[in-house]
Design a protein around this motif. Structure first.
Motif, PDB file in Angstrom:
ATOM      1  N   UNK A   1       0.831  -1.201   0.000  1.00 18.00           N
ATOM      2  CA  UNK A   1       0.000   0.000   0.000  1.00 18.00           C
ATOM      3  C   UNK A   1       0.868   1.255   0.000  1.00 18.00           C
ATOM      4  N   UNK A   2       1.985   1.197   0.728  1.00 20.68           N
ATOM      5  CA  UNK A   2       2.926   2.324   0.711  1.00 20.68           C
ATOM      6  C   UNK A   2       3.477   2.535  -0.702  1.00 20.68           C
ATOM      7  N   UNK A   3       3.739   1.443  -1.406  1.00 20.90           N
ATOM      8  CA  UNK A   3       4.212   1.534  -2.789  1.00 20.90           C
ATOM      9  C   UNK A   3       3.200   2.292  -3.638  1.00 20.90           C
ATOM     10  N   UNK A   4       1.922   1.946  -3.490  1.00 18.97           N
ATOM     11  CA  UNK A   4       0.874   2.607  -4.268  1.00 18.97           C
ATOM     12  C   UNK A   4       0.743   4.070  -3.860  1.00 18.97           C
ATOM     13  N   UNK A   5       0.848   4.323  -2.573  1.00 19.47           N
ATOM     14  CA  UNK A   5       0.742   5.695  -2.085  1.00 19.47           C
ATOM     15  C   UNK A   5       1.878   6.552  -2.644  1.00 19.47           C
ATOM     16  N   UNK A   6       3.109   6.068  -2.516  1.00 22.13           N
ATOM     17  CA  UNK A   6       4.267   6.840  -2.974  1.00 22.13           C
ATOM     18  C   UNK A   6       4.335   6.954  -4.479  1.00 22.13           C
ATOM     19  N   UNK A   7       4.157   5.822  -5.188  1.00 24.15           N
ATOM     20  CA  UNK A   7       4.247   5.848  -6.650  1.00 24.15           C
ATOM     21  C   UNK A   7       3.100   6.648  -7.253  1.00 24.15           C
ATOM     22  N   UNK A   8       1.911   6.547  -6.662  1.00 22.89           N
ATOM     23  CA  UNK A   8       0.783   7.330  -7.167  1.00 22.89           C
ATOM     24  C   UNK A   8       1.028   8.820  -7.035  1.00 22.89           C
ATOM     25  N   UNK A   9       1.578   9.228  -5.873  1.00 24.11           N
ATOM     26  CA  UNK A   9       1.881  10.645  -5.665  1.00 24.11           C
ATOM     27  C   UNK A   9       2.975  11.109  -6.620  1.00 24.11           C
ATOM     28  N   UNK A  10       3.985  10.266  -6.820  1.00 27.52           N
ATOM     29  CA  UNK A  10       5.046  10.604  -7.779  1.00 27.52           C
ATOM     30  C   UNK A  10       4.469  10.764  -9.181  1.00 27.52           C
ATOM     31  N   UNK A  11       3.536   9.878  -9.546  1.00 29.51           N
ATOM     32  CA  UNK A  11       2.927   9.957 -10.865  1.00 29.51           C
ATOM     33  C   UNK A  11       2.140  11.238 -11.062  1.00 29.51           C
ATOM     34  N   UNK A  12       1.384  11.648 -10.051  1.00 27.15           N
ATOM     35  CA  UNK A  12       0.605  12.889 -10.140  1.00 27.15           C
ATOM     36  C   UNK A  12       1.536  14.087 -10.278  1.00 27.15           C
ATOM     37  N   UNK A  13       2.606  14.115  -9.479  1.00 28.29           N
ATOM     38  CA  UNK A  13       3.563  15.223  -9.556  1.00 28.29           C
ATOM     39  C   UNK A  13       4.256  15.248 -10.915  1.00 28.29           C
ATOM     40  N   UNK A  14       4.625  14.060 -11.410  1.00 29.65           N
ATOM     41  CA  UNK A  14       5.287  13.988 -12.715  1.00 29.65           C
ATOM     42  C   UNK A  14       4.382  14.515 -13.821  1.00 29.65           C
ATOM     43  N   UNK A  15       3.090  14.223 -13.740  1.00 27.88           N
ATOM     44  CA  UNK A  15       2.157  14.728 -14.744  1.00 27.88           C
ATOM     45  C   UNK A  15       2.120  16.252 -14.750  1.00 27.88           C
ATOM     46  N   UNK A  16       2.119  16.840 -13.576  1.00 27.12           N
ATOM     47  CA  UNK A  16       2.135  18.300 -13.492  1.00 27.12           C
ATOM     48  C   UNK A  16       3.441  18.865 -14.039  1.00 27.12           C
ATOM     49  N   UNK A  17       4.550  18.185 -13.757  1.00 25.84           N
ATOM     50  CA  UNK A  17       5.849  18.646 -14.235  1.00 25.84           C
ATOM     51  C   UNK A  17       5.951  18.565 -15.761  1.00 25.84           C
ATOM     52  N   UNK A  18       5.251  17.595 -16.362  1.00 22.64           N
ATOM     53  CA  UNK A  18       5.368  17.389 -17.801  1.00 22.64           C
ATOM     54  C   UNK A  18       4.319  18.145 -18.602  1.00 22.64           C
ATOM     55  N   UNK A  19       3.574  19.038 -17.959  1.00 22.66           N
ATOM     56  CA  UNK A  19       2.553  19.804 -18.672  1.00 22.66           C
ATOM     57  C   UNK A  19       3.169  20.626 -19.800  1.00 22.66           C
ATOM     58  N   UNK A  20       4.293  21.279 -19.500  1.00 22.52           N
ATOM     59  CA  UNK A  20       4.970  22.074 -20.529  1.00 22.52           C
ATOM     60  C   UNK A  20       5.500  21.181 -21.651  1.00 22.52           C
ATOM     61  N   UNK A  21       5.990  20.004 -21.292  1.00 29.77           N
ATOM     62  CA  UNK A  21       6.511  19.078 -22.306  1.00 29.77           C
ATOM     63  C   UNK A  21       5.417  18.663 -23.276  1.00 29.77           C
ATOM     64  N   UNK A  22       4.227  18.358 -22.752  1.00 29.51           N
ATOM     65  CA  UNK A  22       3.131  17.936 -23.623  1.00 29.51           C
ATOM     66  C   UNK A  22       2.695  19.062 -24.554  1.00 29.51           C
ATOM     67  N   UNK A  23       2.665  20.279 -24.029  1.00 29.62           N
ATOM     68  CA  UNK A  23       2.306  21.432 -24.864  1.00 29.62           C
ATOM     69  C   UNK A  23       3.333  21.647 -25.961  1.00 29.62           C
ATOM     70  N   UNK A  24       4.603  21.566 -25.597  1.00 29.02           N
ATOM     71  CA  UNK A  24       5.660  21.746 -26.587  1.00 29.02           C
ATOM     72  C   UNK A  24       5.650  20.619 -27.613  1.00 29.02           C
ATOM     73  N   UNK A  25       5.342  19.422 -27.168  1.00 31.17           N
ATOM     74  CA  UNK A  25       5.275  18.278 -28.080  1.00 31.17           C
ATOM     75  C   UNK A  25       4.207  18.506 -29.139  1.00 31.17           C
ATOM     76  N   UNK A  26       3.050  18.981 -28.721  1.00 28.24           N
ATOM     77  CA  UNK A  26       1.965  19.261 -29.670  1.00 28.24           C
ATOM     78  C   UNK A  26       2.349  20.398 -30.603  1.00 28.24           C
ATOM     79  N   UNK A  27       2.911  21.476 -30.036  1.00 20.09           N
ATOM     80  CA  UNK A  27       3.273  22.634 -30.847  1.00 20.09           C
ATOM     81  C   UNK A  27       4.393  22.325 -31.826  1.00 20.09           C
ATOM     82  N   UNK A  28       5.306  21.430 -31.455  1.00 23.40           N
ATOM     83  CA  UNK A  28       6.393  21.056 -32.350  1.00 23.40           C
ATOM     84  C   UNK A  28       5.859  20.401 -33.612  1.00 23.40           C
ATOM     85  N   UNK A  29       4.817  19.619 -33.468  1.00 22.33           N
ATOM     86  CA  UNK A  29       4.287  18.861 -34.603  1.00 22.33           C
ATOM     87  C   UNK A  29       3.255  19.647 -35.405  1.00 22.33           C
ATOM     88  N   UNK A  30       2.513  20.559 -34.760  1.00 18.74           N
ATOM     89  CA  UNK A  30       1.463  21.291 -35.465  1.00 18.74           C
ATOM     90  C   UNK A  30       1.709  22.799 -35.519  1.00 18.74           C
TER      91      UNK A  30
END
Length: 562
Positions: A385-414
């Protein structure tokens, strides 16, 4: 004790044993066998346990209405495994309502047969959940049909909803009835031909945008079905029902369309447990833990395969690029809550669910012995359960950190100046986020549980099976990320990475075997002499059929896209 089976047999046959002092236990040594366990060499304590093992179930008892049980099961699985998915495949066409009426009739007949059986059968499983859920199912079916009738009448009385139709420079392209997403034109790299999406209801996420409303029945030559509806909807009472209950029924309609399918995914394993009389008394917690967790992975497999088949492309969850235009944003609550720099990705959804599961599961592992001391086994499970708690929180934070990457990825292609009808999209997504934490969590869950020693050899081997399957599935999901990053497709169409077929199989099969690894099921298999390969062989075959049927259903959906 560490002795071979011959020594074990000699001890059993020659040494006097005081049976009154024995405590019955299922296992003192590991038994690898392919025959009923009572035909093998057992210690006195093991024999005492297995001779007292009760195999009575609703399938084995004598009752005058046993046939009604089998009719109930045949009809309920026909209704929700075959008929209902096909109905959902044509949900936004005029065929859906009559299909729903027929399917609901089959369900009610099934429930009636169960009522006849259960009222005349012995109460083997007192206060069981299946009977209560069956009563709830009957009520939900009636509400669903009534809401669908009012919703259909509402659309009929409103007439063609062409006011919501916003033609683009290109021709209108027919749509997917399940996803509310228009495929781009044949010119895949021309965003000007990409269809916009407009919902006619703020919570109708699957109505068909860019064309006359999918529920519009008007035609040059009215068919018999149209004439029947016209006659029914011409009564004044129908208009009054729409006026009074239109909003509520519209909400119920959209909620229950998918809610009924989710309800069945819980209802079916509950029936397996109750009718087989497994997981009773103190064993219910172990059964619930395995059924819930295995069911989660099984459901993830369904979602993964649905994404491969083109599910939820408007949100970019079909491994495709997508966007929400400023005109579309006010039409749906889901569109309004999208993050500023992009859209909610499936990786964010998975990470959030993992985090939620980790938070709740910390306290669930001790339910089997409330008030007692925490055992090493409890702590071992809590650490996961600790694994799920920690990894889930890391995943949520990583998604927020990669917001700019996803925007740039879309803009690079279109291009950063990408526009639709002169407007810049309110939200965009490249169709995926290289977030390893959901796959990371599944990998470690599978690896840890495949090394989880159990009381019997059969249980240990079954845990190795589903643990290995989850491990393989997570690794293949990482291969999907690699394909999407190094071989991007500049298309708004659903992408179909072949690796996701393998991921789906591993999740489906791993989840099913996970459910089978619960102690009550393992005990039942051991009593009958089933080997570890029984669970794997049966699960592989069943999952292959399930995958084939899901793909057939999506093929039917695609048939009504054009």
């Amino acid at each position: 004790m560490d002795m071979d089976s011959h020594t074990h047999g000699d001890m059993t046959n020659t040494q006097p044993v005081n049976v009154s002092e024995l405590v019955p236990v299922p296992h003192e040594v590991h038994h690898m066998h392919g025959v009923p366990i009572l035909e093998t060499e057992l210690t006195p304590a093991e024999r005492l346990f297995w001779e007292a093992y009760n195999t009575t179930s609703y399938f084995t008892i004598d009752t005058p209405h046993k046939t009604n049980l089998y009719i109930h099961l045949a009809l309920i699985y026909l209704a929700y495994v075959v008929m209902y998915p096909l109905a959902l495949a044509v949900k936004d066409t005029k065929m859906f309502f009559p299909a729903l009426v027929v399917q609901s009739g089959v369900v009610l007949v099934s429930i009636a047969n169960y009522s006849i059986f259960i009222t005349t059968a012995p109460d083997l499983y007192p206060n069981n959940a299946y009977t209560k859920m069956t009563s709830g199912l009957a009520i939900m079916v009636l509400i669903h049909v009534a809401s669908a009738f009012v919703y259909t009448a509402k659309k009929w009385l409103e007439g063609p909803s062409n006011t919501n139709h916003m033609p683009l420079p290109g021709k209108d392209i027919p749509l997917s009835p399940m996803d509310g997403y228009a495929s781009p034109s044949n010119t895949l790299y021309d965003p000007e031909d990409h269809m916009q999406r407009l919902s006619d209801d703020s919570f109708d996420l699957e109505s068909t945008p860019g064309t006359p409303h999918a529920m519009e029945f008007a035609s040059a030559e009215p068919q018999r079905y149209n004439r029947l509806l016209s006659k029914i909807f011409s009564y004044r009472i129908v208009a009054e029902l729409v006026s009074v209950f239109g909003v509520v029924c519209t909400f119920n309609y959209h909620f229950l369309n998918w809610g009924m399918l989710c309800y069945f995914l819980i209802y079916a394993p509950t029936g397996v447990a109750v009718l087989s009389c497994i997981g009773m008394n103190e064993h219910v917690f172990n059964l619930l833990a395995h059924f819930i967790k295995g069911g989660v992975f099984f459901s993830m497999g369904i979602v993964s395969l649905a994404r491969y088949c083109g599910g939820w492309p408007k949100m970019g969850w079909a491994w495709n690029k997508s966007y929400i235009s400023p005109m579309e944003k006010p039409t749906s609550f889901l569109y309004k809550i999208q993050p500023k720099k992009g859209m909610v990705t499936m990786e964010m959804l998975e990470s959030s669910l993992i985090l939620f599961y980790g938070c709740t599961n910390i306290f669930m592992e001790h339910l089997a012995s409330p008030g007692g001391e925490w055992t090493a086994k409890d702590l071992q499970h809590v650490s996961i359960a600790f694994l799920y708690l920690g990894a889930g929180l890391c995943g949520v934070i990583a998604e927020n950190k990669m917001a700019d990457w996803r925007l740039e990825k879309f803009n690079t292609e279109f291009g950063a100046d990408f526009e639709v009808d002169g407007y810049r999209p309110a939200h965009v997504t490249p169709g995926f986020s290289p977030n390893p934490f959901p796959a990371f969590t599944i990998f470690w869950t599978g690896l840890l549980m495949s090394q989880h020693q159990q009381a019997s050899e059969l249980s240990t081997q079954v845990h190795v099976q589903w643990g290995s399957l989850l491990t393989y599935g997570s690794l293949v999901r990482l291969a999907t990320f690699a394909l999407m990053m190094f071989y991007p497709q500049k298309s708004f169409n659903p992408t179909k990475p072949f690796t996701e077929l393998i991921t789906s199989f591993c999740l489906l099969c791993g989840g099913l075997v996970f459910m089978e690894s619960t102690d009550p099921v393992i005990t039942a298999l051991e009593y009958r002499g089933m080997t570890p390969m029984f669970t794997l062989n049966v699960s592989v075959g069943v999952v292959a059929l399930v995958m084939a049927w899901i793909m057939v259903v999506f093929s039917v959906r695609d048939r009504y896209r054009y």
